[in-house]
Design a protein around this motif. Structure first.
Motif, PDB file in Angstrom:
ATOM      1  N   ALA A 162      -9.069   0.395  -8.160  1.00  0.00           N
ATOM      2  CA  ALA A 162      -8.462   1.273  -9.152  1.00  0.00           C
ATOM      3  C   ALA A 162      -8.193   2.644  -8.548  1.00  0.00           C
ATOM      4  N   PHE A 163      -7.124   3.257  -8.983  1.00  0.00           N
ATOM      5  CA  PHE A 163      -6.715   4.568  -8.489  1.00  0.00           C
ATOM      6  C   PHE A 163      -7.606   5.654  -9.114  1.00  0.00           C
ATOM      7  N   LEU A 198       3.377   5.998  -5.605  1.00  0.00           N
ATOM      8  CA  LEU A 198       3.102   6.177  -7.030  1.00  0.00           C
ATOM      9  C   LEU A 198       1.947   7.152  -7.234  1.00  0.00           C
ATOM     10  N   MET A 199       0.934   7.055  -6.358  1.00  0.00           N
ATOM     11  CA  MET A 199      -0.198   7.974  -6.474  1.00  0.00           C
ATOM     12  C   MET A 199       0.245   9.411  -6.201  1.00  0.00           C
ATOM     13  N   GLU A 200       1.099   9.571  -5.180  1.00  0.00           N
ATOM     14  CA  GLU A 200       1.588  10.919  -4.873  1.00  0.00           C
ATOM     15  C   GLU A 200       2.411  11.471  -6.028  1.00  0.00           C
ATOM     16  N   ASN A 258      -1.273   4.366 -16.338  1.00  0.00           N
ATOM     17  CA  ASN A 258      -1.591   3.000 -16.768  1.00  0.00           C
ATOM     18  C   ASN A 258      -0.793   1.969 -15.981  1.00  0.00           C
ATOM     19  N   THR A 259       0.494   2.255 -15.730  1.00  0.00           N
ATOM     20  CA  THR A 259       1.330   1.326 -14.961  1.00  0.00           C
ATOM     21  C   THR A 259       0.806   1.185 -13.532  1.00  0.00           C
ATOM     22  N   LEU A 260       0.420   2.305 -12.910  1.00  0.00           N
ATOM     23  CA  LEU A 260      -0.113   2.257 -11.543  1.00  0.00           C
ATOM     24  C   LEU A 260      -1.396   1.435 -11.488  1.00  0.00           C
ATOM     25  N   ASN A 266       0.821  -1.211   0.000  1.00  0.00           N
ATOM     26  CA  ASN A 266       0.000   0.000   0.000  1.00  0.00           C
ATOM     27  C   ASN A 266       0.856   1.263   0.000  1.00  0.00           C
ATOM     28  N   GLN A 267       1.993   1.219   0.750  1.00  0.00           N
ATOM     29  CA  GLN A 267       2.872   2.386   0.779  1.00  0.00           C
ATOM     30  C   GLN A 267       3.494   2.649  -0.590  1.00  0.00           C
TER      31      GLN A 267
END
Length: 888
Positions: free
Chosen positions: A348-349, A271-273, A335-337, A265-266
C-alpha cells in the motif's frame, strides 16, 4: 572432481614437454594468462604486469581467487618476510585444493621464488577449474564440452573447421564466426578472407575487446608465425567467448521480466508523485490561507473592516470552491492508486509524512475552524467599531458642550472686582458666586460622564485613544482648577460679606431657578441630539416610548419657564417703580430671559426632528425583519433537503439494484440532479449577503445559518463523488480479477447481511462471521485466531479495526491472482549479473532499455559485500523494496 583430476594430470604430464618443444608457447601463455587474470582483478581495482613477480607475495593471488569464486579466503599476512609470502600462497593453494583440484609438483616455495613454469602451471590449473571445468554441452564437459560448443556454433560458416585448440584457429575465421553467430551486427563476415589471417585475428580481438568486454589475450603475429599455437592460451581465450555468449538467452528473458515489473513500478511511482504534488500544493494553499484567516489585527475604521468582510466573501465564493474540488480529487486519486497497487501485488502507498489523506482532512478542518472564527471575529469587530464610533461622537459632543460652558469661567473666578465694589455689588457678587457654585455642582455629572466615556473608549481599544485621553485630561485638570479657584473666591467674598448687608433676593431667586432649568434644557438638547443604535423592532419601540414620555413633561417645563420669566418681570417692575440704579445685568447669573427663550425654542425645534429619526429607524428595522424571514423561508427548505439527499446516498451505496454499471449510472444521474440544485444555494447566498450588508446578526425564524448550509452542501458533493469512486474501484477490481456479476452480488449480499449498523464497514467479529458464512474454515482455537489475524493484516493494513467493502472484494479475489514476486525478480537480476551477488551499471545498460536501466542505477544501493567490485550495485535489496519488503 575425478574428471578434473584426470584432465589436470594429462595437462601436467605434458607441461615440461610442451615448453621444451616450443619456447614460444611460454610467451603466448604468459600474455594470455596475464590478460585473463587482469580481466578479473580489475573488478577489484588492481592488475598485474609480471605474472611470476606479482604473485610472489600471494596477496593478488588470493584476491584473484576471491573475485572468480565469489568466496572469502582466510585473512592474508601483510608482512614482507618470506614466511609471510609462503603463508599467503599456501592459503591460496589450500583453497584451490578445497575445490577438488589435486595439485601436482606445485609448492608455495616455487611460487614465492618466482618459478615461471610453476606459476604458469598454477594459473592454468585455476583457469581449468573456474573457467573451463563447469562448461557442459550435451553430456560433455570441460575441454571436450568447450570444443563441441565451438563446433556447433561455427558449423554453418564456410572455411571454418574446428577440431582442436591450436591450428584450427590460426586463420582467425573461427573467432570471427563465434562473434558473428551471436552478434552479427559487429562483423561483416562475408568480407573476410581465409588467406588474410592477420586481418581476421585483429578484427576478432578488437571487436571482442570493444563490444564484448573480453580483453585481448592473444597476439595475432604470434598465432600466425607459430607453427602450432599454444593450446592452453587458445583454450583460455575461447572460454571467455563461451561465458560471454552462453547466458545471452537467459539474460533476455530476465530482462523482459524486469522490464515488465519496472514498467508497473514506474507507473505507480508517477501516480505517487502526482499525489504528493497535489497534496503539497493543497497543504501549501492551506498553510498560506490559515494565517490570513487567523490574523486578528483590527482596523481603525468601519470602512476598512467592511473591506475585510468583502475580501472574506470573495474567498468563500471564488478561492475556496476550487480547493474543495481539489481535496475531493485528491481522495479519489489516493483510492484509485491503492486499488492499482493491490491489483499488482504491491504494498500500500504511504504518502510522505504529513501528506496522508487524514493529514489533509485535519489541515482542512483547521482551515474551516479558522474560517468560522474569522467570520465571527469580523462581525464582532464591526459591532465594536460601530460602538466605538458612537461613543467617540458622544464624547466629542459632551466635551464640546462642557468646554463651551467652562469658556471664560477661569477669568471670571480670577477677577478681583469685589475689591472696588459697593456693598450692593459685593452682595451681588457673593450671591452670583453661590449661583455659580450651584451651576458648578450641576456640571459635575457631565464631567463624570465624559471621564466614563473616555475610560470605556480605552477599554475598547479605540484607535484615537491618545487624543481622547489628552482632551479628557485637559477637562479634568480644568475642572479641578475651577474647583480650587471657586473655593478661593468664595473665601474672599465671605471675608468681605461682613462689610456688606444688602442682597437682592429677586435676582438670587431668578439665578437659582434659571440655572437648573437651563441645565435641564441643555440636557434635553443633548438627549434629543444623541445618536442611537438598535437591532430589533422592540428596541426602537422602547426608544419611541421614552421619547413620548419626555414630550409629556414639556407642559410642566413650560410652566417653570413662565415662572422664571415672571421673576425677571417682577425685578424689572421693581426697578422701574423704585428707580433702583442697577449697573449691568443680573449679578448672580449669566443667564438671561433671552437665553432661556432661545434654548426653549431649540428644544421645541429638536422634538419633531427626533420624531422623524425614530420613524425612519422603525422602517429600517421592519425591512430587516423582512430580510430575516426571506432567508429563513429558503434555509428551512434547503437544510432538510440536503439532509435527505445525504441519507438517500447512504442507502444507495449499500443496496444492490442491478449491475455495478447500473448503480454507477444511477449515482451519476443523482450527482447531476444535486449539481442542478446549485442555483438555489447561490440564491440563498445572495439573501445572506443582503442580511450581512444590513448588519443583521441574528435570526429567530430559523436554526440554519449560511455556514450550516455551506458545510452541508460541500459534504453532499464530497459524499456523492466518493460513492461514485467506490463503485468505479469495484468495477476495476471486478474486471481485473475476473469476478462475475453474480459473485459480486453474492459478496455484496454477504457483506450487507453482516453490516448490522449499515455503516458500510464490518467490524472484526462481523467480518469473521461473514468469512465463515462464505465457507472459510476459521476454527475457534489458537491456529484459527492466527489465520484470522493474518487475513485481518491483509484487509486492514492500517489497523483501523474495520473492513471496507473494497478491501473485502480484494481479499476474496486475490488468492488466484498470477503476480510476480520479489524472489522471481531477484533471480532475474542474478542471471543478468552472471550469478554474482551484485550487478554493475554497464551490465544493466547492456541488458535493459536505457530508461529502465537508469531507473535501476539511480535507486540501487551500493553493494557492501566483501566480494564486491568498484561500482557494484545491490540488486537484492532493490528487488525486495519493489514489493514493500524493505525501503526503496
Amino acid at each position: 572432481s575425478t574428471h578434473f583430476e584426470s584432465v589436470y594430470m594429462q595437462q601436467e604430464d605434458s607441461w615440461d614437454r610442451d615448453l621444451l618443444l616450443d619456447p614460444a608457447w611460454e610467451k603466448q601463455q604468459r600474455k594470455t594468462f596475464t590478460a585473463w587474470c587482469n580481466s578479473h582483478l580489475r573488478k577489484a581495482g588492481t592488475q598485474i604486469d609480471n605474472i611470476e613477480e606479482d604473485f610472489r607475495d600471494g596477496l593478488k593471488l588470493m584476491l584473484l581467487l576471491e573475485v572468480i569464486s565469489g568466496e572469502r579466503l582466510a585473512k592474508p599476512e601483510r608482512g614482507k618476510m618470506r614466511v609471510h609470502k609462503i603463508s599467503n600462497v599456501n592459503k591460496a593453494l589450500d583453497f584451490i585444493a578445497g575445490k577438488g583440484v589435486k595439485l601436482v609438483s606445485i609448492g608455495a616455495e616455487e611460487i614465492v621464488d618466482g618459478n615461471a613454469k610453476m606459476t604458469l602451471g598454477m594459473i592454468w590449473t585455476i583457469i581449468l577449474r573456474f573457467a573451463i571445468q563447469d562448461i557442459s554441452v550435451e553430456e560433455t564437459s570441460a575441454k571436450e564440452g568447450l570444443l563441441l560448443w565451438c563446433q556447433r556454433k561455427t558449423a554453418p560458416y564456410k572455411n571454418v573447421n574446428i577440431q582442436n585448440f591450436h591450428i584450427s584457429w590460426k586463420d582467425g575465421l573461427g573467432f570471427c564466426a563465434l562473434i558473428h553467430r551471436h552478434r552479427p551486427e559487429l562483423i561483416d563476415y562475408g568480407k573476410l578472407r581465409k588467406d588474410d589471417p592477420m586481418t581476421n585475428l585483429n578484427t576478432a580481438f578488437e571487436v571482442a575487446e570493444k563490444y564484448l568486454d573480453i580483453p585481448k589475450m592473444l597476439d595475432a603475429e604470434d598465432i600466425v608465425n607459430t607453427l602450432r599455437p599454444d593450446e592452453k592460451a587458445v583454450m583460455t581465450y575461447v572460454s571467455c567467448y563461451y561465458h560471454a555468449f552462453s547466458g545471452k538467452q537467459k539474460a533476455e528473458t530476465a530482462a523482459n521480466r524486469i522490464c515488465k515489473v519496472l514498467a508497473v513500478n514506474q507507473e505507480n511511482e508517477q501516480l505517487m508523485e502526482d499525489y504528493e504534488k497535489l497534496a503539497s500544493d493543497l497543504l501549501e494553499w492551506i498553510r498560506r490561507t490559515v494565517p490570513w484567516l487567523e490574523n486578528r489585527a483590527p482596523e481603525n475604521t468601519m470602512q476598512a473592516m467592511q473591506q475585510k468582510l468583502e475580501d472574506f466573501r470573495d474567498y468563500r465564493r471564488q478561492h475556496k470552491p476550487p480547493k474543495v474540488q481539489e481535496k475531493c480529487q485528491l481522495e479519489i486519486n489516493f483510492n484509485t492508486l491503492q486499488t492499482k497497487l493491490r491489483l499488482s501485488n504491491r504494498p500500500a502507498f504511504m504518502p510522505s509524512e504529513g501528506k496522508m489523506v487524514s493529514d489533509i482532512s485535519n489541515a482542512w478542518g483547521g482551515l474551516e475552524g479558522a474560517e468560522k472564527g474569522y467570520e465571527e471575529w469580523l462581525l464582532n469587530e464591526i459591532r465594536r467599531l460601530e460602538r466605538l464610533d458612537h461613543l467617540a461622537e458622544k464624547f466629542r459632543q459632551k466635551a464640546a458642550i462642557h468646554e463651551a460652558w467652562t469658556h471664560g469661567k477661569e477669568e471670571m473666578l480670577q477677577h478681583r472686582d469685589y475689591e472696588t465694589a459697593s456693598l450692593s455689588e459685593i452682595k451681588a457678587l457673593l450671591k452670583k458666586h453661590e449661583a455659580f457654585e450651584s451651576d458648578l455642582a450641576a456640571h459635575q455629572d457631565r464631567v463624570e460622564q465624559i471621564a466614563a466615556i473616555a475610560q470605556e473608549l480605552n477599554e475598547l481599544d479605540y484607535y484615537d485613544s491618545p487624543s481622547v485621553n489628552a482632551r479628557c485630561q485637559r477637562i479634568c485638570d480644568q475642572w479641578d482648577g475651577l474647583g480650587n479657584m471657586t473655593q478661593k473666591r468664595s473665601e474672599a467674598l465671605q471675608r468681605t460679606e461682613k462689610l456688606l448687608e444688602t442682597i437682592d433676593q429677586l435676582y438670587l431667586e431668578f439665578a437659582k431657578r434659571a440655572a437648573p432649568f437651563n441645565n435641564w434644557m441643555e440636557g434635553a438638547m443633548e438627549d434629543l441630539q444623541d445618536t442611537f443604535i438598535v437591532h430589533t423592532i422592540e428596541e426602537i419601540q422602547g426608544l419611541s416610548t421614552a421619547h413620548e414620555q419626555f414630550k409629556a413633561t414639556l407642559p410642566e417645563a413650560d410652566k417653570e419657564r413662565q415662572a422664571i420669566l415672571g421673576i425677571h418681570n417682577e425685578i424689572a417692575k421693581i426697578v422701574q417703580t423704585y428707580h433702583v440704579n442697577i449697573a449691568g445685568s443680573n449679578p448672580y447669573t449669566a443667564i438671561d430671559p433671552q437665553e432661556v427663550n432661545a434654548k426653549w425654542d431649540k428644544v421645541r425645534q429638536l422634538v419633531p426632528q427626533r420624531d422623524q429619526a425614530l420613524i425612519e429607524e422603525h422602517a429600517r428595522q421592519q425591512n430587516n425583519e423582512r430580510l430575516r424571514r426571506q432567508f429563513a423561508n429558503q434555509a428551512n427548505v434547503i437544510g432538510p433537503w440536503i439532509q435527505t439527499k445525504m441519507e438517500e446516498i447512504g442507502r444507495i451505496s449499500i443496496e444492490m439494484h442491478g449491475t455495478l454499471e447500473d448503480q454507477l449510472t444511477h449515482l451519476r444521474q443523482y450527482e447531476k440532479n444535486i449539481v442542478n440544485y446549485k442555483p438555489k444555494i447561490d440564491q440563498l447566498e445572495g439573501d445572506h449577503q443582503l442580511i450581512q450588508e444590513a448588519l443583521i446578526f441574528d435570526n429567530k425564524h430559523t436554526n440554519y445559518t449560511m455556514e450550516h448550509i455551506r458545510v452541508g452542501w460541500e459534504q453532499l458533493l464530497t459524499t456523492i463523488a466518493r460513492t461514485i469512486n467506490e463503485i468505479e474501484n469495484q468495477i476495476l477490481t471486478r474486471d481485473a480479477k475476473g469476478i462475475s456479476q453474480e459473485q459480486m452480488n453474492e459478496f455484496r449480499a454477504s457483506f450487507n447481511h453482516f453490516d448490522r449498523d449499515h455503516s458500510g464497514t464490518l467490524g472484526a467479529e462481523e467480518f469473521k462471521a461473514c468469512l465463515i458464512s462464505l465457507g472459510f474454515d476459521i476454527a475457534n482455537d489458537s491456529q484459527g485466531e492466527a489465520e484470522f489475524s493474518r487475513i485481518m493484516s491483509i484487509v486492514d493494513p492500517n489497523r483501523m479495526g474495520v473492513v471496507t467493502f473494497q478491501a473485502f472484494i480484494d481479499f476474496m479475489s486475490r488468492e488466484t491472482a498470477d503476480t510476480d514476486t520479489a524472489d522471481q525478480v531477484m533471480a532475474s537480476f542474478k542471471v543478468l549479473a552472471g550469478d554474482k551477488s551484485y550487478i554493475l551499471a554497464d551490465e544493466l545498460r547492456r541488458e535493459l532499455p536505457p530508461d529502465q536501466a537508469e531507473y535501476c542505477i539511480a535507486r540501487m544501493a551500493p553493494y557492501t559485500g566483501p566480494d564486491g567490485a568498484p561500482g557494484a550495485l545491490d540488486y537484492m535489496s532493490f528487488s525486495t523494496a519493489l514489493y514493500g519488503e524493505s525501503d526503496l
